[in-house]
Design a protein around this motif. Sequence first.
Motif, mmCIF file in Angstrom:
data_model
loop_
_atom_site.group_PDB
_atom_site.id
_atom_site.type_symbol
_atom_site.label_atom_id
_atom_site.label_comp_id
_atom_site.label_asym_id
_atom_site.label_seq_id
_atom_site.Cartn_x
_atom_site.Cartn_y
_atom_site.Cartn_z
ATOM 1 N N GLY A 148 0.881 -0.953 -0.100
ATOM 2 C CA GLY A 148 0.054 0.113 0.113
ATOM 3 C C GLY A 148 0.486 1.281 -0.177
ATOM 4 O O GLY A 148 0.398 2.087 0.688
ATOM 5 N N ILE A 149 1.883 1.100 -0.332
ATOM 6 C CA ILE A 149 2.956 2.684 -0.455
ATOM 7 C C ILE A 149 1.942 3.462 -1.168
ATOM 8 O O ILE A 149 2.517 4.922 -0.910
ATOM 9 N N SER A 150 1.862 3.318 -2.259
ATOM 10 C CA SER A 150 0.972 4.523 -3.205
ATOM 11 C C SER A 150 -0.299 4.950 -2.686
ATOM 12 O O SER A 150 -0.899 6.384 -2.906
ATOM 13 N N GLY A 151 -0.943 3.737 -2.496
ATOM 14 C CA GLY A 151 -2.524 4.439 -1.165
ATOM 15 C C GLY A 151 -1.803 5.457 -0.335
ATOM 16 O O GLY A 151 -2.270 6.729 -0.709
ATOM 17 N N TYR A 152 -0.861 5.519 0.243
ATOM 18 C CA TYR A 152 -0.520 5.936 1.294
ATOM 19 C C TYR A 152 0.399 7.781 1.010
ATOM 20 O O TYR A 152 -0.075 8.129 1.402
ATOM 21 N N LEU A 153 0.961 7.656 -0.492
ATOM 22 C CA LEU A 153 0.773 7.883 -1.051
ATOM 23 C C LEU A 153 0.297 9.096 -1.563
ATOM 24 O O LEU A 153 0.007 10.716 -1.284
ATOM 25 N N VAL A 154 -0.588 8.567 -2.013
ATOM 26 C CA VAL A 154 -1.747 9.231 -2.831
ATOM 27 C C VAL A 154 -2.422 10.300 -1.696
ATOM 28 O O VAL A 154 -2.930 11.289 -1.694
ATOM 29 N N GLU A 155 -2.633 10.465 -0.632
ATOM 30 C CA GLU A 155 -3.857 10.148 0.899
ATOM 31 C C GLU A 155 -2.675 11.216 1.620
ATOM 32 O O GLU A 155 -2.948 12.904 0.835
ATOM 33 N N ASN A 156 -1.299 11.458 1.580
ATOM 34 C CA ASN A 156 -0.293 12.165 1.756
ATOM 35 C C ASN A 156 0.911 13.657 0.878
ATOM 36 O O ASN A 156 0.524 14.269 1.561
ATOM 37 N N ILE A 157 1.146 12.346 0.225
ATOM 38 C CA ILE A 157 1.703 13.239 -0.742
ATOM 39 C C ILE A 157 0.988 12.538 -2.413
ATOM 40 O O ILE A 157 2.322 12.810 -3.294
ATOM 41 N N PRO A 158 0.495 13.245 -2.202
ATOM 42 C CA PRO A 158 -0.459 12.833 -4.081
ATOM 43 C C PRO A 158 0.948 13.481 -5.152
ATOM 44 O O PRO A 158 0.252 13.173 -6.298
ATOM 45 N N ILE A 159 0.975 14.822 -5.198
ATOM 46 C CA ILE A 159 2.098 15.157 -6.822
ATOM 47 C C ILE A 159 3.293 13.650 -6.553
ATOM 48 O O ILE A 159 3.305 14.087 -7.882
ATOM 49 N N LEU A 160 3.659 13.115 -6.020
ATOM 50 C CA LEU A 160 4.393 12.704 -6.488
ATOM 51 C C LEU A 160 3.874 10.730 -6.903
ATOM 52 O O LEU A 160 4.860 9.848 -7.373
ATOM 53 N N VAL A 161 2.431 10.490 -6.589
ATOM 54 C CA VAL A 161 1.642 9.637 -7.060
ATOM 55 C C VAL A 161 1.345 9.652 -8.821
ATOM 56 O O VAL A 161 1.022 10.596 -8.860
ATOM 57 N N VAL A 162 1.680 8.608 -9.872
ATOM 58 C CA VAL A 162 0.390 9.024 -10.775
ATOM 59 C C VAL A 162 -0.524 7.973 -10.929
ATOM 60 O O VAL A 162 -0.573 6.565 -10.849
ATOM 61 N N ASN A 163 -1.637 8.805 -10.349
ATOM 62 C CA ASN A 163 -2.649 8.032 -10.195
ATOM 63 C C ASN A 163 -4.125 7.373 -12.134
ATOM 64 O O ASN A 163 -4.811 7.339 -11.204
ATOM 65 N N ASN A 164 -3.270 7.218 -12.788
ATOM 66 C CA ASN A 164 -4.101 7.227 -14.066
ATOM 67 C C ASN A 164 -3.410 6.118 -14.708
ATOM 68 O O ASN A 164 -2.324 6.616 -15.039
#
Length: 438
Positions: free
Chosen positions: A44-60
Amino acid sequence: MKNLFSSLASIYRNIKSKIAFYPTLFALSGLLFAFIMLYLEERGISGYLVENIPILVVNNGDTALTILSACITGLISMMVFSFSMVMVLLNQASTNFSPRLLPGLISDHKHQIILGIYLSSILFCIFILFSIQPTGDQYQIPGFSVLVGILATVICICAFIYFIHTISQSIQITFILDKIYLTAKDRLKILLERESEQSTEFPDTSTWKEYYTETSGYFRDISRDPLLNFCKDHKTRIEILPVRGMFALQGIPLFRSEKNLSKDELKGILRYFHFAREELVSNNYVLAFKQIAEVIAKAMSPGINDPGTALNAIDYLTELLRMRMLKSDVSYISSEGKTYACERAVNFEELLYNLLASLRTYCKHDIVVVQKLGKMFSYLQEQQANESSYYNVLDREAKRLLQDAQQSIDNKADQDVIDRMAKELKIDLSQDSNKKLL
């Protein structure tokens, strides 16, 4: 256990000199890192980053697929272009300088590491690409791993820029000569340090038992410490017969032993002799002399006609000869003041003759290069030598060079230059002197 470590060290040295060594290590590390990132994605590292630092994650998912596909395509194109340039470098070095330079250029770690960076990034991006589900929600997309893939691509671009810088240097003959010189200098320093700590007393070995090679190849190296321990444990001394760097044919005498060895003892000691199918300056300093002499001969050949390169190479050759004059023609392996083994080296007379034989052929017609070689002899005659006979060898080779030049050059002014060099070197070029020399 010591024998095992010695064998492993020998295998490591052989593998390390191959062009695929570092790329393979980097590729495996990229593959391992991809699996580690996939494991972290499941945690769940990406899920955690989406919630806290969304700029670091490509979510599409479609965006992630497009980015990674573009990165993989670009990296493969960059890798193909980069190592097409390496092949061009090797071809030019072989054509313009000497084919003997190729093993040293192929073993250049910088180019291998850059190839490894490319491979590890490509493998990482491919495995992350497989894990993407375009229809999944933002918590199922390995967005952080995609960001890492983008960063890896940026690192590869920086490595590519560095590669362009290094390849532009590597193709220059001054860079190649400097690398050969520094490698041989380091090897000679090691040998000179060992000689300063060795005892030189060794008995006559003509009556000792000879043992023969069971394989063929270039005699590259010996495992000194295990060989020393073997001699101590079995209370024997040995004389190593082949010269390092020579091609040892199967069945020729390899060493003489003071004590007769059993089959098991012979099998054990043969593991300490290492043979290879290629030559490297780091293992055999004599190869550096051969390579530099070949560069000079190739530069002075009618097809190349580049005396400037020859003059530069003579400078490096002069410095290596100065260091070789400090070394004895025989090396010993000693411990606690007792010598257990002796090893032959290419003696100074043979080394200098082989070098000058080819140089006389190609350089005797060019007065500028002959002058440079004359200055080399003048410099070496003033240097310290391990044996006084080295000075006589220098006188003989200088005389042969000037005699050949005198016969090849017809211009009166150039003839006067040769006469002045002969006076400076205290050499008599008369015919009577020539007969006495022969």
